[in-house]
Design a protein around this motif. Structure first.
Motif: not given
Length: 243
Positions: A221-243
């Motif tokens: 997310p951005q912080d109040a100054a318009g910079d990226l707030d790396h302290d609040k960075k989130e990552t997620a992943e999953t595995i799917v199978t294409l049809k």
């Protein structure tokens, strides 16, 4: 682990070297029924193509929202067309993954195997379009930059670091009622994603039916100054199978 060298070519002249890594023998050209090259090196060509499988376009996407999603004010209309492959969840967001359509590449990609000289996505090769519907599942507003929350797909046995090649033409996105940008024209950041609100963004890449595919997403997310707030960075992943 072996390492691959990637060369980026502008027109017919070599412009420089680009390093990509390889991790074991896998399918280098993601096309249905394609053969596996013996090499694990790649060359980048065609400067007109996007290096990212998710090229930004000005497509307005679908005409209206559909399903149970609540559209963010700055976002293009949401499409939940296609078959839902799965879902991934971060601490404050979720992503529904839809396989919308298959098509063929309109031109060669910019990546070719360095040793075999074979393009990793040739004109006429099959491509698949995935659409991602991102929802704020938290109780707080999420101020986003232009990078938004952008999921990306990569086959689990893809040997080239740096993503998979795509068809960068906007025509395919328009044809299938999708957008690779997710944002209305002339909207400015921060893009406030309120609790319960959603937006969608699509990508395409070389298609192999039945392929296991890792979908990962990062939200900074951005912080109040318009910079990226790396302290609040989130990552997620999953595995799917294409049809």
């Amino acid at each position: 682990m072996r390492f691959n060298n990637v060369i980026k070519i502008s027109g017919l002249a070599a412009a420089g070297l680009l390093a990509l890594t390889a991790c074991g023998p896998i399918t280098a050209g993601p096309t249905t029924g394609g053969s596996e090259p013996s090499s694990s090196s790649s060359v980048a060509a065609s400067p007109s193509a996007s290096a990212s499988p998710l090229a930004s376009t000005s497509s307005e996407g679908a005409d209206s929202s559909s399903g149970d999603y609540k559209l963010a004010a700055w976002a293009l209309p949401i499409s939940d067309a296609g078959e839902k492959l799965g879902n991934l969840k971060g601490d404050s967001f979720s992503v529904d993954i839809y396989q919308v359509a298959t098509d063929v590449a309109s031109k060669d990609s910019m990546f070719v195997d360095k040793d075999t000289k074979e393009n990793l996505l040739k004109k006429g090769d099959p491509v698949v379009y995935l659409n991602y519907v991102v929802t704020n599942t938290s109780s707080a507003e999420i101020p986003l930059s232009h990078s938004l929350i952008t999921p990306k797909a990569k086959y689990t046995d893809w040997k080239y670091m740096g993503g998979m090649p795509s068809d960068s033409s906007s025509d395919g996105y328009k044809k299938h009622g999708l957008s690779s940008s997710g944002v209305k024209l002339k909207e400015k950041d921060p893009f406030i994603l309120k609790p319960g609100e959603s937006f969608n963004i699509a990508e395409n890449f070389g298609y192999t039916a039945g392929k296991e595919t890792e979908i990962s997403a990062t939200m900074t997310p951005q912080d109040a100054a318009g910079d990226l707030d790396h302290d609040k960075k989130e990552t997620a992943e999953t595995i799917v199978t294409l049809k």
